[in-house]
Design a protein around this motif. Structure first.
Motif, PDB file in Angstrom:
ATOM      1  N   GLY A 177       0.949  -1.202  -0.052  1.00 15.19           N
ATOM      2  CA  GLY A 177      -0.036   0.054  -0.193  1.00 15.19           C
ATOM      3  C   GLY A 177       0.823   1.258  -0.032  1.00 15.19           C
ATOM      4  N   GLU A 178       1.982   1.301   0.473  1.00 16.22           N
ATOM      5  CA  GLU A 178       2.881   2.349   0.627  1.00 16.22           C
ATOM      6  C   GLU A 178       3.424   2.699  -0.737  1.00 16.22           C
ATOM      7  N   PHE A 179       3.541   1.728  -1.428  1.00 15.06           N
ATOM      8  CA  PHE A 179       3.912   1.957  -3.124  1.00 15.06           C
ATOM      9  C   PHE A 179       3.001   2.783  -3.711  1.00 15.06           C
ATOM     10  N   PHE A 180       1.636   2.173  -3.311  1.00 14.40           N
ATOM     11  CA  PHE A 180       0.530   3.193  -3.827  1.00 14.40           C
ATOM     12  C   PHE A 180       0.562   4.593  -3.396  1.00 14.40           C
ATOM     13  N   MET A 181       0.980   4.679  -2.141  1.00 12.63           N
ATOM     14  CA  MET A 181       0.923   6.110  -1.558  1.00 12.63           C
ATOM     15  C   MET A 181       2.110   6.664  -2.369  1.00 12.63           C
ATOM     16  N   LEU A 182       3.242   6.120  -2.379  1.00 13.08           N
ATOM     17  CA  LEU A 182       4.342   6.855  -3.080  1.00 13.08           C
ATOM     18  C   LEU A 182       4.035   7.267  -4.369  1.00 13.08           C
ATOM     19  N   GLY A 183       3.528   6.632  -5.261  1.00 14.10           N
ATOM     20  CA  GLY A 183       3.016   6.987  -6.488  1.00 14.10           C
ATOM     21  C   GLY A 183       2.071   8.157  -6.522  1.00 14.10           C
ATOM     22  N   ALA A 184       1.098   8.324  -5.494  1.00 15.52           N
ATOM     23  CA  ALA A 184       0.160   9.387  -5.554  1.00 15.52           C
ATOM     24  C   ALA A 184       1.181  10.745  -5.010  1.00 15.52           C
ATOM     25  N   VAL A 185       2.059  10.626  -4.004  1.00 15.49           N
ATOM     26  CA  VAL A 185       2.580  11.791  -3.409  1.00 15.49           C
ATOM     27  C   VAL A 185       3.668  12.040  -4.472  1.00 15.49           C
ATOM     28  N   LEU A 186       4.381  11.327  -5.205  1.00 18.49           N
ATOM     29  CA  LEU A 186       5.372  11.685  -6.545  1.00 18.49           C
ATOM     30  C   LEU A 186       4.645  12.023  -7.612  1.00 18.49           C
ATOM     31  N   ALA A 187       3.349  11.745  -7.710  1.00 20.12           N
ATOM     32  CA  ALA A 187       2.379  12.320  -8.771  1.00 20.12           C
ATOM     33  C   ALA A 187       2.326  13.705  -8.470  1.00 20.12           C
ATOM     34  N   TRP A 188       1.732  14.178  -7.085  1.00 11.08           N
ATOM     35  CA  TRP A 188       1.794  15.728  -6.895  1.00 11.08           C
ATOM     36  C   TRP A 188       3.177  16.383  -6.705  1.00 11.08           C
ATOM     37  N   VAL A 189       4.351  15.792  -6.455  1.00 20.03           N
ATOM     38  CA  VAL A 189       5.612  16.226  -6.315  1.00 20.03           C
ATOM     39  C   VAL A 189       5.932  16.706  -7.921  1.00 20.03           C
ATOM     40  N   VAL A 190       5.712  15.902  -8.907  1.00 18.79           N
ATOM     41  CA  VAL A 190       6.085  15.955 -10.246  1.00 18.79           C
ATOM     42  C   VAL A 190       5.049  16.988 -11.061  1.00 18.79           C
ATOM     43  N   THR A 191       4.073  16.779 -10.727  1.00 15.14           N
ATOM     44  CA  THR A 191       3.029  17.684 -11.353  1.00 15.14           C
ATOM     45  C   THR A 191       3.190  19.187 -10.818  1.00 15.14           C
ATOM     46  N   SER A 192       3.473  19.388  -9.512  1.00  9.55           N
ATOM     47  CA  SER A 192       3.810  20.833  -9.062  1.00  9.55           C
ATOM     48  C   SER A 192       5.060  21.183  -9.505  1.00  9.55           C
ATOM     49  N   ALA A 193       5.913  20.454  -9.659  1.00 12.36           N
ATOM     50  CA  ALA A 193       7.198  20.936 -10.239  1.00 12.36           C
ATOM     51  C   ALA A 193       7.213  21.107 -11.868  1.00 12.36           C
ATOM     52  N   THR A 194       6.676  20.180 -12.400  1.00 13.25           N
ATOM     53  CA  THR A 194       6.641  20.612 -14.147  1.00 13.25           C
ATOM     54  C   THR A 194       5.282  21.034 -14.444  1.00 13.25           C
ATOM     55  N   GLY A 195       4.455  20.852 -13.987  1.00 10.41           N
ATOM     56  CA  GLY A 195       3.136  21.430 -14.384  1.00 10.41           C
ATOM     57  C   GLY A 195       2.243  20.363 -15.193  1.00 10.41           C
ATOM     58  N   SER A 196       2.976  19.481 -15.342  1.00 10.25           N
ATOM     59  CA  SER A 196       2.477  18.312 -16.210  1.00 10.25           C
ATOM     60  C   SER A 196       2.044  17.089 -15.460  1.00 10.25           C
ATOM     61  N   PHE A 197       0.853  16.765 -15.530  1.00  8.87           N
ATOM     62  CA  PHE A 197       0.361  15.753 -15.036  1.00  8.87           C
ATOM     63  C   PHE A 197       0.973  14.277 -15.701  1.00  8.87           C
ATOM     64  N   LEU A 198       0.876  14.571 -16.975  1.00  9.72           N
ATOM     65  CA  LEU A 198       1.561  13.286 -18.104  1.00  9.72           C
ATOM     66  C   LEU A 198       2.853  13.042 -17.615  1.00  9.72           C
ATOM     67  N   ALA A 199       3.752  14.170 -17.205  1.00  8.52           N
ATOM     68  CA  ALA A 199       4.992  13.656 -16.568  1.00  8.52           C
ATOM     69  C   ALA A 199       5.015  12.801 -15.515  1.00  8.52           C
ATOM     70  N   ALA A 200       4.024  13.147 -14.665  1.00  8.58           N
ATOM     71  CA  ALA A 200       3.973  12.334 -13.375  1.00  8.58           C
ATOM     72  C   ALA A 200       3.314  10.666 -13.774  1.00  8.58           C
TER      73      ALA A 200
END
Lengths: 432, 318, 288
Positions: free
Chosen positions: C43-66
């Motif tokens: 479940g923590e890998f699921f959580m990591l995916g979600a958190v990294l999605a927020w991090v990457v989207t915030s940094a690049t502005g692109s959800f696809l990048a996430a």
């Protein structure tokens, strides 16, 4: 308000000087400088235990409770401490867990030998830990807004002097909701104790005003998808009354928007769900025009007093209710003032009762129980308070705000009287 | 086979040392150890199933909670005395363990793990659903409703630290010695045989289902006793103790201390409790330290602490 | 709302949540099947995916990048965990459980320290609502479900038609024989663990615009996946998929008739009943 202008200016100066030194970081502990005062004044420090939700489901609140406590202690120490003694704050994390919460009370009382414990928020932790505080005979001042103190469930040593309880909140708000938004009300609330306080007390208060509860929709606290609950809200409802806690609230609002579309009923919500959440977050557009309860307006200028400004400044909150150092770090403004006010209550009552050491607990408790009000001021920036000694519970004013352009505008302020209800408990009859 | 003299001395010695410790411990550690002994009792019950019978349950919180609510609700609502309340709690958990065991034991391996978890979730949700009785997650406070225990002419308030400590010690001692006796009895031999090789045991003429059910009932009953004792000694009954976390804890404590050793659960419980307590004084991220500690211990001692002691130094350790 | 509307909504919601749940569950099933271990940290890998999605989207502005980056990062973390922790304990079932509980704490607390306790939202990459006669439904959720379906299809292809898939299936049947035939069993384990984690991470990324990223979101995902994997059968990807739909639908349909907590009680009892009644049929009892 103890102390004249000069003291206050000194206080601010001292607070400013200490602001850099008192650091709350995610990684480190609370670093404060109580010993500086201890050496300066020669008086032994007054140790106050702070039970804080640093981890677990209450961690967002815990983070801001801790910042607020640090600011209050800096301010109090800048004013010369409590009863001439500098305050030393000793914080312990309870993981928002009842078992650990009980251990933390023991640890603070027996190992750290603090003289007061305060700060607990989540009701299951309060209720599990309060009996231990009663056994250890140490004043336990919670900042939890639950009805559990005023209900008489707890004990002579447990107080809630810094924040109004849910029953008073909803009692104060019901007339406004029924009069301004509509009589037919559907309630969406979390399926646990906090939600039941709303269910039971708001329902009764609304009916007294001629309102009608057309649907009760309890939602399990772990739910992550809400679409399937919306069919339970009848189309004929004038108002959807929603109170949610936990990380699901954005989903809730977004899915409510998708579900109802333009046919939306009026919405009245509780800021509890949006504490720590930016009103401009994606998905919250649907709340525009809807109403929220606030205990203390998040946006600067909505409750325009010098004390509010000083509180905001001391804790380090900007005009939008976020951290001054990080505009994305949104505070829990409608709750954390309770931590500040509780520490000032300790100060006021210690000084009024002549408390010197734990031998004087009786004086402290009886003085607090006899106290009937706290005046608005540096120690009570949220507004004036009435205290009901037999209930161990404080009562204050409430705010109704409207969401407008990603900000909250206050549209109504209740009086303290609006929230008063007939007392059921009487703690003063319990032995000390 | 009678236990060796050294073995017996060890297992009598540990409770004796715990008994002596109460004289010297400062109040805070006195309280900590009280709770550790109660939860070690819970873990020791769990160990009967996991360690000796080889069945991994993820639903023991149900039995713990059955004991807690079974004892707590009658105290809260009808003012039952502590003795009968305790027995009711144990009876409730025994009954549930028999029922749930009979159903779950139709499955094996991971399916058993999941089925027990599901039943425990049902129990947890029931404590929330019937919130008008249980007060849900908020829970019930028993303080003030509980009569003191009367033993002979003595009146013992359950909230007195010494009473609390010695009752927890009694529960733990009974469980440790009871386990030792059980696993060395013919029944225990069959349990261990089932753990090692179920088919072969069946061919020897033992009914695996009956023996496993007995293990579930014993284990659940001990869990219930610990839950009932917690409710009565700490005046609190709440649904947190029925949640999945309280099914994971005994698993963790037992595996870390050494599954299939009598003292392992106590060692594991004490280790984790003190690791959390110590680390939380050092840093906010104390669970990170606990996590790292778990990984390191298991890398160094994959059989748990006592399991490694047995593997390396003391092959006869029960 | 009419009963027809309610049932359509329940079916739709069940399908969408079923597909997303299937992603996480298939990841767990793969690890269960190939490595015969219970990964409590899944479940923590699921959580990591979600958190990294927020991090990457915030940094690049692109959800696809996430979508592209987060699963790869999580796969890397998982591979490292396999190498540093699981292999040294030789995948012993009990030691693995303690080790993965340790891993769970480590990942959770690192995220609490670095990311904080807040639930953070990511704006959905496409807005809009599909209007049904009875209700509106999020367009993004439909697209996310379709994406989940595509990834599942890809996983099925990978397992059934590539050399790595062949190795995995061989290892699943008998690691010793597989090793004798020259299958690099250790590397297969690492690959399975990384792939399982990556699938959970994809699910995490896809739910962030709907659910927000929060450091405690892993536990529910883990419990649901456990349930699904067990009903579906150890390591059987097809069964896992069917079971995910079943769990999604049961939850959706039952909650029409009962209050949610009662619905969950009934659903849990139903699922437990299925497992008890069909013991041995769906499931072969290995592992754990």
């Amino acid at each position: 308000m103890p102390g004249g202008k000069l003291t206050r200016r000194q206080a601010l100066k001292a607070a400013g000087a200490l602001a850099g030194a008192g650091v709350v970081s995610r990684w480190g502990r609370l670093v404060d400088l109580p010993y500086v005062y201890a050496q300066a004044t020669g008086a032994p420090p007054l140790k106050i235990g702070f039970q804080v939700h640093r981890t677990g489901i209450g961690a967002v609140y815990g983070k801001w409770y801790e910042r607020t406590a640090a600011a209050a202690v800096r301010t109090i120490n800048g004013m010369g401490g409590i009863g001439g003694r500098p305050v030393e704050l000793i914080a312990e994390d309870d993981g928002t867990d009842p078992k650990r919460g009980t251990e933390v009370v023991e640890k603070l009382a027996q190992q750290h030998k603090v003289e007061f414990i305060f700060g607990t928020l989540f009701s299951h932790v309060v209720i599990a830990a309060a009996p231990r505080a009663g056994e250890l005979k140490i004043p336990y001042l919670v900042v939890s807004e639950g009805y559990h103190v005023a209900s008489g469930t707890l004990n002579r040593y447990t107080f809630q002097p810094g924040i109004t309880d849910v029953r008073a909140q909803v009692t104060a708000l019901a007339p406004w909701i029924v009069k301004n938004l509509g009589k037919r009300i559907a309630m969406v609330f979390p399926d646990y104790a906090f939600g039941y306080d709303h269910r039971d007390f708001f329902g009764a208060a609304a009916r007294r005003q001629g309102g009608e509860i057309v649907a009760l929709v309890p939602i399990p606290p772990t739910e992550t998808s809400f679409t399937k609950y919306f069919p339970k809200i009848p189309r004929t409802a004038d108002v959807v009354y929603h109170v949610m806690v936990g990380p699901g609230v954005l989903t809730f609002v977004k899915e409510m928007g998708e579900h109802f579309g333009r046919r939306k009923p009026k919405l009245f919500g509780f800021i509890d769900s949006l504490e720590g959440v930016d009103i401009g977050s994606p998905g919250l557009e649907y709340l525009d025009g809807s109403y929220l309860w606030e205990a203390f307006p998040r946006y600067a200028g909505e409750y325009n007093t010098q004390w509010e400004k000083r509180f905001r400044d001391a804790v380090g909150v900007d005009a939008n209710g976020a951290s001054k150092s990080d505009p994305k770090d949104v505070s829990t403004y409608s709750h954390m003032f309770g931590v500040w006010e509780t520490l000032f209550v300790i100060k006021e009552i210690v000084e009024k009762s002549g408390y010197k050491s734990p031998k004087d607990y009786r004086a402290f408790i009886e003085t607090l129980e006899k106290t009937e009000k706290f005046d608005e001021g540096l120690g009570h920036p949220q507004g004036p308070k009435r205290f009901v000694g037999r209930l161990h519970q404080v009562f204050g004013q409430q705010f109704v705000s409207q969401v407008r352009g990603k900000k909250l505008k206050v549209v109504h302020r209740t009086t303290i009287d609006d929230g008063m209800y007939p007392p059921e408990a009487d703690y003063t009859k319990q032995p000390l | 086979m009678a236990p060796g003299r050294v073995t017996l001395a060890l297992h009598l010695g540990v409770p004796a040392v715990l008994g002596l410790l109460q004289v010297v411990l400062p109040p805070f550690h006195h309280g900590m150890l009280t709770r550790i002994m109660l939860f070690a009792t819970y873990a020791a019950g769990y160990n009967l199933l996991l360690g000796y019978t080889g069945l991994m349950s993820l639903g023991h919180a149900l039995f713990f909670a059955a004991g807690m609510y079974g004892a707590g609700l009658p105290v809260y609502y009808v003012g039952l005395g502590p003795g009968p309340a305790f027995l009711l709690g144990v009876a409730a958990s025994l009954l549930l363990a028999a029922g749930i065991g009979a159903l779950s034991l139709r499955t094996t391996g991971v399916a058993f793990l999941i089925v027990t978890m599901l039943f425990a979730q049902v129990g947890y949700l029931a404590t929330l659903h019937f919130n008008r009785i249980t007060l849900g997650d908020q829970g019930l406070v028993l303080a003030g409703r509980l009569a003191p225990v009367q033993v002979g002419g003595w009146t013992l308030p359950l909230t007195a630290p010494a009473v609390r400590y010695n009752l927890a010690l009694a529960a733990l001692t009974a469980t440790l010695l009871g386990s030792l006796w059980l696993v060395r009895s013919p029944v225990g031999r069959v349990w261990i045989a089932l753990r090692e090789h179920e088919e072969r045991t069946r061919m020897l003429g033992y009914d695996p289902f009956a023996y496993k059910l007995l293990a579930v009932v014993c284990s659940g009953g001990v869990a219930g006793a610990a839950g009932a004792a917690y409710a009565l000694l700490f005046s609190y009954v709440g649904s947190t103790f029925a949640s999945i976390l309280y099914s994971i804890y005994p698993l963790l404590w037992t595996l870390l201390g050494g599954a299939g050793t009598i003292l392992g659960p106590l060692v594991g419980t004490a280790f984790v409790t003190y690791a959390v307590d110590t680390a939380s004084s050092l840093t906010t991220n104390y669970l990170l330290i606990v996590g790292v500690a778990l990984v390191l211990v298991i890398l160094w001692a994959p059989g748990g602490v006592m399991g490694s002691v047995r593997a390396r130094w003391w092959r006869e350790l029960p | 709302m009419t009963p027809v509307g309610q049932i359509v909504l329940a079916l739709l919601e069940g399908t969408v949540s079923g597909l997303l749940l299937a992603l996480t569950a298939v990841g767990l099933s793969l690890v269960f099947g190939v490595m015969r271990i219970v990964n409590v940290a899944h479940g923590e890998f699921f959580m990591l995916g979600a958190v990294l999605a927020w991090v990457v989207t915030s940094a690049t502005g692109s959800f696809l990048a996430a979508v592209a980056v987060a699963p790869v990062l999580v796969a890397g973390i998982a591979a490292a965990a396999d190498r540093l922790v699981l292999r040294p304990v030789r995948y012993a079932p009990e030691a693995t459980i303690v080790a993965t509980i340790g891993l769970l704490y480590i990942l959770q607390q690192l995220i609490l320290g670095l990311y904080g306790p807040e639930a953070r939202a990511v704006a959905p990459p496409l807005a809009g609502v599909v209007e049904f006669p009875w209700f509106g439904y999020s367009r993004y959720k439909l697209v996310a479900a379709a994406l989940a379906g595509l990834v599942l299809l890809g996983t099925w292809r990978l397992v059934s038609a590539t050399t790595l898939g062949l190795y995995m299936r061989a290892t699943q049947q008998d690691p010793e024989v597989a090793q004798a035939f020259g299958v690099p069993v250790h590397r297969v384990y690492s690959a399975a663990f990384a792939l399982g984690a990556a699938l959970a991470a994809v699910a995490g990324v896809l739910v962030v615009p709907v659910q927000q990223a929060h450091y405690l979101m892993g536990l529910d995902a883990l419990l649901l996946s456990f349930m699904v994997v067990t009903i579906g059968g150890l390591g059987r990807l097809g069964g896992t998929l069917v079971a995910a739909f079943l769990v999604g639908l049961v939850d959706g349909v039952v909650s029409i008739f009962f209050t949610p907590t009662l619905a969950r009680i009934v659903a849990s009892l139903l699922v437990a009943g299925v497992l008890v009644a069909r013991a041995g049929g769906l499931f072969d009892g290995r592992g754990g």
